[in-house]
Design a protein around this motif. Structure first.
Motif, mmCIF file in Angstrom:
data_model
loop_
_atom_site.group_PDB
_atom_site.id
_atom_site.type_symbol
_atom_site.label_atom_id
_atom_site.label_comp_id
_atom_site.label_asym_id
_atom_site.label_seq_id
_atom_site.Cartn_x
_atom_site.Cartn_y
_atom_site.Cartn_z
ATOM 1 N N GLN A 136 -17.266 7.583 12.915
ATOM 2 C CA GLN A 136 -18.607 7.078 13.197
ATOM 3 C C GLN A 136 -18.548 5.604 13.572
ATOM 4 N N ALA A 137 -17.596 4.890 13.002
ATOM 5 C CA ALA A 137 -17.442 3.456 13.256
ATOM 6 C C ALA A 137 -15.985 3.080 13.027
ATOM 7 N N THR A 138 -15.611 1.920 13.529
ATOM 8 C CA THR A 138 -14.248 1.431 13.323
ATOM 9 C C THR A 138 -14.293 0.042 12.708
ATOM 10 N N VAL A 139 -13.300 -0.243 11.870
ATOM 11 C CA VAL A 139 -13.174 -1.549 11.225
ATOM 12 C C VAL A 139 -11.807 -2.118 11.581
ATOM 13 N N PRO A 140 -11.763 -3.318 12.170
ATOM 14 C CA PRO A 140 -10.465 -3.946 12.436
ATOM 15 C C PRO A 140 -9.834 -4.449 11.140
ATOM 16 N N VAL A 141 -8.521 -4.284 11.036
ATOM 17 C CA VAL A 141 -7.786 -4.680 9.842
ATOM 18 C C VAL A 141 -6.629 -5.570 10.261
ATOM 19 N N VAL A 142 -6.413 -6.654 9.532
ATOM 20 C CA VAL A 142 -5.274 -7.547 9.737
ATOM 21 C C VAL A 142 -4.474 -7.532 8.443
ATOM 22 N N TYR A 143 -3.155 -7.348 8.573
ATOM 23 C CA TYR A 143 -2.297 -7.269 7.391
ATOM 24 C C TYR A 143 -0.984 -7.962 7.699
ATOM 25 N N THR A 144 -0.458 -8.700 6.741
ATOM 26 C CA THR A 144 0.853 -9.313 6.873
ATOM 27 C C THR A 144 1.725 -8.781 5.754
ATOM 28 N N GLY A 145 2.767 -8.071 6.130
ATOM 29 C CA GLY A 145 3.663 -7.488 5.143
ATOM 30 C C GLY A 145 4.322 -6.244 5.699
ATOM 31 N N ILE A 146 5.058 -5.583 4.853
ATOM 32 C CA ILE A 146 5.757 -4.376 5.255
ATOM 33 C C ILE A 146 4.829 -3.194 5.035
ATOM 34 N N LEU A 147 4.629 -2.399 6.086
ATOM 35 C CA LEU A 147 3.769 -1.228 5.994
ATOM 36 C C LEU A 147 4.499 -0.080 5.309
ATOM 37 N N PRO A 148 3.776 0.814 4.644
ATOM 38 C CA PRO A 148 4.419 1.981 4.040
ATOM 39 C C PRO A 148 5.136 2.824 5.105
ATOM 40 N N ASP A 149 6.178 3.533 4.707
ATOM 41 C CA ASP A 149 6.949 4.349 5.643
ATOM 42 C C ASP A 149 6.087 5.396 6.343
ATOM 43 N N LEU A 150 5.141 5.979 5.651
ATOM 44 C CA LEU A 150 4.330 7.055 6.223
ATOM 45 C C LEU A 150 3.098 6.553 6.967
ATOM 46 N N PHE A 151 2.956 5.239 7.113
ATOM 47 C CA PHE A 151 1.826 4.675 7.842
ATOM 48 C C PHE A 151 2.036 4.888 9.334
ATOM 49 N N GLY A 152 0.993 5.303 10.024
ATOM 50 C CA GLY A 152 1.097 5.466 11.469
ATOM 51 C C GLY A 152 -0.254 5.759 12.085
ATOM 52 N N GLU A 153 -0.297 5.690 13.410
ATOM 53 C CA GLU A 153 -1.526 5.982 14.138
ATOM 54 C C GLU A 153 -1.882 7.451 13.963
ATOM 55 N N GLY A 154 -3.178 7.714 13.824
ATOM 56 C CA GLY A 154 -3.645 9.078 13.627
ATOM 57 C C GLY A 154 -3.467 9.584 12.207
ATOM 58 N N GLN A 155 -3.042 8.732 11.290
ATOM 59 C CA GLN A 155 -2.805 9.111 9.898
ATOM 60 C C GLN A 155 -3.869 8.471 8.997
ATOM 61 N N GLY A 156 -4.085 9.058 7.845
ATOM 62 C CA GLY A 156 -5.032 8.507 6.878
ATOM 63 C C GLY A 156 -4.445 7.301 6.166
ATOM 64 N N ALA A 157 -5.272 6.310 5.913
ATOM 65 C CA ALA A 157 -4.815 5.100 5.221
ATOM 66 C C ALA A 157 -5.993 4.457 4.499
ATOM 67 N N VAL A 158 -5.658 3.687 3.473
ATOM 68 C CA VAL A 158 -6.640 2.887 2.742
ATOM 69 C C VAL A 158 -6.125 1.454 2.730
ATOM 70 N N ALA A 159 -6.983 0.517 3.136
ATOM 71 C CA ALA A 159 -6.618 -0.898 3.153
ATOM 72 C C ALA A 159 -7.446 -1.629 2.101
ATOM 73 N N SER A 160 -6.778 -2.403 1.250
ATOM 74 C CA SER A 160 -7.456 -3.213 0.233
ATOM 75 C C SER A 160 -7.421 -4.665 0.669
ATOM 76 N N GLY A 161 -8.539 -5.340 0.543
ATOM 77 C CA GLY A 161 -8.584 -6.750 0.913
ATOM 78 C C GLY A 161 -10.010 -7.262 0.902
ATOM 79 N N GLU A 162 -10.232 -8.336 1.647
ATOM 80 C CA GLU A 162 -11.554 -8.953 1.719
ATOM 81 C C GLU A 162 -12.046 -8.955 3.147
ATOM 82 N N LEU A 163 -13.330 -8.686 3.310
ATOM 83 C CA LEU A 163 -13.967 -8.680 4.614
ATOM 84 C C LEU A 163 -14.401 -10.094 4.963
#
Length: 151
Positions: free
Chosen positions: A82-109
């Motif tokens: 329904q909507a998209t949220v841009p995310v910026v992250y600095t660090g090593i991504l999990p091995d199973l992270f990828g486009e088209g996959q489910g993910a949860v990002a923790s941080g501050e807006l």
């Protein structure tokens, strides 16, 4: 006042005061650790607080993953279709992270609506999806196409 009653009164007042201080300290300690989940549609609608720890979950938009060449910084977008949220992250991504996959990002807006992530969680295998993401995506059919620049 009878000495026994006076002693009981002091005991009751001490217990009430001690309990109040204990409850106050617990509430103060938990106040900074509460991390609420928001789907992208609620973040875009302005329901998520700015500058406070939150979690945003959804699917990583295909074609939105951009990696910096000189650091561990990455940019991507999360969608609930329904909507998209841009995310910026600095660090090593999990091995199973990828486009088209489910993910949860923790941080501050931030004020621009970009989530400054401090942690990224990816699904565990092909069959697993974080419960918050599954609930956010439930009963929402995917659109024909989601473009990374549509936000």
């Amino acid at each position: 006042m009878h000495p026994v009653r006076k002693q009981r009164l002091y005991l009751v007042l001490f217990i009430a005061l001690f309990s109040s201080v204990a409850v106050g300290l617990v509430i103060y300690a938990l106040r900074g650790n509460i991390n609420l989940f928001y789907p992208p549609a609620e973040v875009v609608a302005g329901k998520a607080p700015l500058g406070q720890p939150i979690r945003v979950g959804g699917m990583v938009v295909d074609g939105s993953l951009q990696r910096a060449t000189d650091s561990l910084a990455v940019r991507f977008q999360l969608t609930d279709y329904q909507a998209t949220v841009p995310v910026v992250y600095t660090g090593i991504l999990p091995d199973l992270f990828g486009e088209g996959q489910g993910a949860v990002a923790s941080g501050e807006l931030n004020t621009e609506g970009v989530l400054q992530a401090t942690e990224i969680l990816a699904k565990h295998d092909e069959n697993y999806m974080p419960p918050e993401v599954a609930d956010a995506l439930k009963n929402r059919p995917p659109p024909a196409e989601v473009h990374p620049h549509d936000s």
